[in-house]
Design an enzyme around this catalytic site. Structure first.
Site, PDB file in Angstrom:
ATOM      1  N   ASP A   1      -3.057 -14.036   0.083  1.00 62.65           N
ATOM      2  CA  ASP A   1      -1.832 -13.262   0.289  1.00 62.65           C
ATOM      3  C   ASP A   1      -0.984 -13.760   1.460  1.00 62.65           C
ATOM      4  O   ASP A   1       0.046 -13.168   1.779  1.00 62.65           O
ATOM      5  CB  ASP A   1      -2.145 -11.768   0.437  1.00 62.65           C
ATOM      6  CG  ASP A   1      -3.387 -11.523   1.267  1.00 62.65           C
ATOM      7  OD1 ASP A   1      -3.870 -12.473   1.927  1.00 62.65           O
ATOM      8  OD2 ASP A   1      -3.866 -10.372   1.270  1.00 62.65           O
TER       9      ASP A   1
ATOM     10  N   HIS B   1      -4.869 -10.947   5.989  1.00 67.17           N
ATOM     11  CA  HIS B   1      -5.215  -9.760   6.781  1.00 67.17           C
ATOM     12  C   HIS B   1      -6.594  -9.920   7.386  1.00 67.17           C
ATOM     13  O   HIS B   1      -7.497 -10.477   6.762  1.00 67.17           O
ATOM     14  CB  HIS B   1      -5.169  -8.521   5.876  1.00 67.17           C
ATOM     15  CG  HIS B   1      -3.871  -8.390   5.143  1.00 67.17           C
ATOM     16  ND1 HIS B   1      -3.709  -8.845   3.855  1.00 67.17           N
ATOM     17  CD2 HIS B   1      -2.679  -7.904   5.537  1.00 67.17           C
ATOM     18  CE1 HIS B   1      -2.456  -8.633   3.476  1.00 67.17           C
ATOM     19  NE2 HIS B   1      -1.795  -8.067   4.484  1.00 67.17           N
TER      20      HIS B   1
ATOM     21  N   HIS C   1     -12.200  -5.456   4.012  1.00 68.64           N
ATOM     22  CA  HIS C   1     -11.807  -4.350   4.911  1.00 68.64           C
ATOM     23  C   HIS C   1     -12.850  -3.231   4.969  1.00 68.64           C
ATOM     24  O   HIS C   1     -12.775  -2.374   5.845  1.00 68.64           O
ATOM     25  CB  HIS C   1     -10.466  -3.746   4.462  1.00 68.64           C
ATOM     26  CG  HIS C   1      -9.302  -4.685   4.599  1.00 68.64           C
ATOM     27  ND1 HIS C   1      -9.002  -5.314   5.786  1.00 68.64           N
ATOM     28  CD2 HIS C   1      -8.374  -5.108   3.694  1.00 68.64           C
ATOM     29  CE1 HIS C   1      -7.931  -6.093   5.601  1.00 68.64           C
ATOM     30  NE2 HIS C   1      -7.529  -5.986   4.347  1.00 68.64           N
TER      31      HIS C   1
ATOM     32  N   ASP D   1      -7.824 -14.922   4.316  1.00 69.56           N
ATOM     33  CA  ASP D   1      -6.909 -13.883   3.822  1.00 69.56           C
ATOM     34  C   ASP D   1      -5.859 -13.613   4.916  1.00 69.56           C
ATOM     35  O   ASP D   1      -6.144 -13.766   6.099  1.00 69.56           O
ATOM     36  CB  ASP D   1      -7.728 -12.617   3.541  1.00 69.56           C
ATOM     37  CG  ASP D   1      -6.920 -11.526   2.843  1.00 69.56           C
ATOM     38  OD1 ASP D   1      -7.089 -11.373   1.623  1.00 69.56           O
ATOM     39  OD2 ASP D   1      -6.153 -10.822   3.522  1.00 69.56           O
TER      40      ASP D   1
END
Lengths: 321, 216
Positions: free
Chosen positions: A257, A170, A131, A168
């Site tokens: 995740d 996200h 991120h 991931d």
């Protein structure tokens, strides 16, 4: 009998020193403890070679982050602030140094691969990185470990076309931002739909900018999506894109995740699907990179599900067929 | 919440004596669909659209003779003859809600914005309206996502939810209350955190149902 290729596991007890302020924070040191324990006691243990990471240099971080950002981050850590940028991004005094050690793990892995000591590398690091943008900490991330590793690979060894695949839950907004205009780095991400999921980016129409147009592929999945949609996306969209790009090197932003037990996303993947993802990645590597793959840990916030998923992924990646 | 913050300012405008074909050229070059017409002091006189111009031009199924005859006339005609004059307009203090109601009602794609003396200040289109509401709702704001909870009745529900999140240090930037067609009352929140776990546990402990958008 099932047998596995050797995996170089790059990790360090120093990663536990990045203190996120107590048990309420999802990004816990226990994530790494669980991974190490599971790998050491599981079926892959005989195939693992543990390696200490070498910290990244300031120069190598400056290839993906700007000087002002580094100064602000250093100041925040060393002056004893509790967070950097947003209250999510908890830091401690040691975070500054540990962030260099996290970014350096991928580079250490590149050296292992290029010296032909090994073909499969997994860097189990924290803090995570995908991120973090050039000048923005976000989502528990400070240095973009994957992006810094890609630039290191290109600069140190003259490799050009590098694939980054990010599974991931996200979207890796930082990796996308850093390589948005770069046709030499293909960024492919599969993640939960941005309307319902942090960080709210990664729509399917985000496909790169300028010269980089066509070198970003975002595959958002609806909340609740399970194994079937992942497998379908890999075979229908992602593998064809990898084939078209024909990478020289492969870096995986390996977040776990999306697991059904992980409460940090709405996706519902099983442990087993990570093995299938590992095998798909191994197939790309056989086709394009003489079997060489470098994976770097991103998210995954429920230690049991995380460690089981990591082990299954590595098994799928390293299995001898 | 005001039109003036989202309108296109200093829009290209023309005088009433500009010929139709010249107006068409401007629209094509600039890729606009609306061209306000003003007098020398900038006071709005009317609006000419690409549709007004198309209907002035000869039909594509007309015979060559007919086309030529009509084109000869069009070439000499100023926009003042085809522009719309009874315009709906927005003013310096108009809100986005005013604009929305007007655009819904008037069946036009864009509305001129004028000051109290009738001088053209800007132009506000449906596209501007969508952008404005997108901005207000925080669409594409990096680091945030949408979460929906079943609210139940009661005048204090917004205050309760805001208080709950504030107590946990969770930043929320938008709360929208919806009385849905299914009869349910929902709050849609844009939360600005990665800590989905904390958001869910906060709502669960206070007895609010988080509504999953859909499960495949």
């Amino acid at each position: 009998m099932t047998s596995f290729h050797t995996i170089h596991l790059i990790t360090s007890p120093d990663y536990l020193l990045h203190d996120t302020g107590g048990p309420d924070h999802p990004e816990q040191p226990s994530r790494l403890t669980a991974i190490n324990k599971r790998l050491e006691n599981g079926p892959l243990s005989k195939n693992l070679i543990k390696v200490d990471p070498v910290p990244a240099t300031r120069e190598s971080i400056l290839l993906v982050h700007n000087e002002d950002y580094l100064l602000r981050f250093e100041d925040a850590c060393l002056s004893g602030r509790e967070y950097f940028g947003h209250t999510d991004n908890r830091i401690c005094y040691d975070t500054w140094q540990i962030a260099f050690l996290a970014a350096g793990a991928g580079m250490t892995g590149v050296d292992i691969i290029e010296s032909e000591e090994g073909r499969l590398v997994f860097a189990a690091v924290r803090p995570p990185g995908h991120h973090a943008e050039q000048g923005l900490p976000l989502g528990f991330c400070f240095f973009n470990n994957v992006a810094a590793t890609v630039r290191y690979w290109q600069n140190r060894y003259g490799r050009k076309r590098i694939l980054v695949f990010d599974f991931d839950a996200h979207h890796g907004n930082g990796i996308q931002e850093i390589f948005d205009e770069d046709p030499d780095v293909m960024y492919i991400s599969i993640h939960e739909h941005p309307t319902f999921s942090f960080p709210g980016t990664g729509w399917d129409y985000e496909a790169g900018i300028g010269a980089g147009e066509g070198f970003t592929l975002n595959v958002p999945l609806p909340p609740g999506a399970g194994d079937e949609l992942v497998i379908q996306a890999i075979s229908d969209q992602i593998t064809p894109a990898v084939n078209r790009f024909s990478p020289e090197c492969i870096v995986i932003a390996a977040g776990f995740d999306a697991h059904g037990q992980d409460d940090m996303s709405g996706l519902d993947w099983s442990t087993l699907v990570y093995g299938k993802i590992g095998t798909a990645v191994a197939n790309w590597a056989d086709r394009f990179t003489q079997g060489r793959v470098l994976s770097i840990l991103e998210g995954g916030y429920v230690p049991d599900a995380l460690s089981a998923s990591v082990e299954t992924y590595l098994g799928g990646l390293a299995i001898k067929v | 919440m005001f039109v003036k913050n989202y309108m296109t300012t200093e829009p290209v405008s023309i005088r009433p004596d500009v010929l139709i074909l010249d107006a068409r050229k401007i629209l094509q070059e600039k890729e606009f669909r609306h061209l306000p017409v003003t007098d020398a002091s900038g006071v709005l006189q009317g609006m000419v659209t690409d549709r007004d111009i198309r209907s002035a031009l000869p039909s594509s199924v007309a015979s060559p003779e007919e086309r030529e005859k009509i084109m000869a006339r069009v070439k000499e005609t100023p926009v003042s003859e085809i522009m719309s004059e009874n315009l709906s307009t927005l003013g310096p203090d108009s809100t986005l809600d005013d604009a929305l109601m007007l655009l819904l009602r008037s069946n036009v794609g864009a509305v001129p914005v004028i000051d109290n003396n009738g001088v053209l200040e800007g132009i506000f289109s449906i596209r501007d309206l969508m952008g404005a509401y997108g901005n207000l709702f925080g669409l594409g704001e990096k680091g945030s996502f949408l979460i929906t909870v079943r609210a139940g009745d009661g005048p204090d529900v917004i205050a309760r939810v805001a208080g709950l999140l504030a107590d946990q240090g969770i930043s929320v930037t938008r709360i929208v209350r919806e009385e849905a067609p299914d009869g349910g009352v929902y709050l849609h929140l844009r939360v600005n955190t990665f800590n989905l776990r904390a958001v869910h546990s906060t709502f669960a402990s206070a007895g609010f149902d988080v509504v999953s958008p859909l499960v495949v």
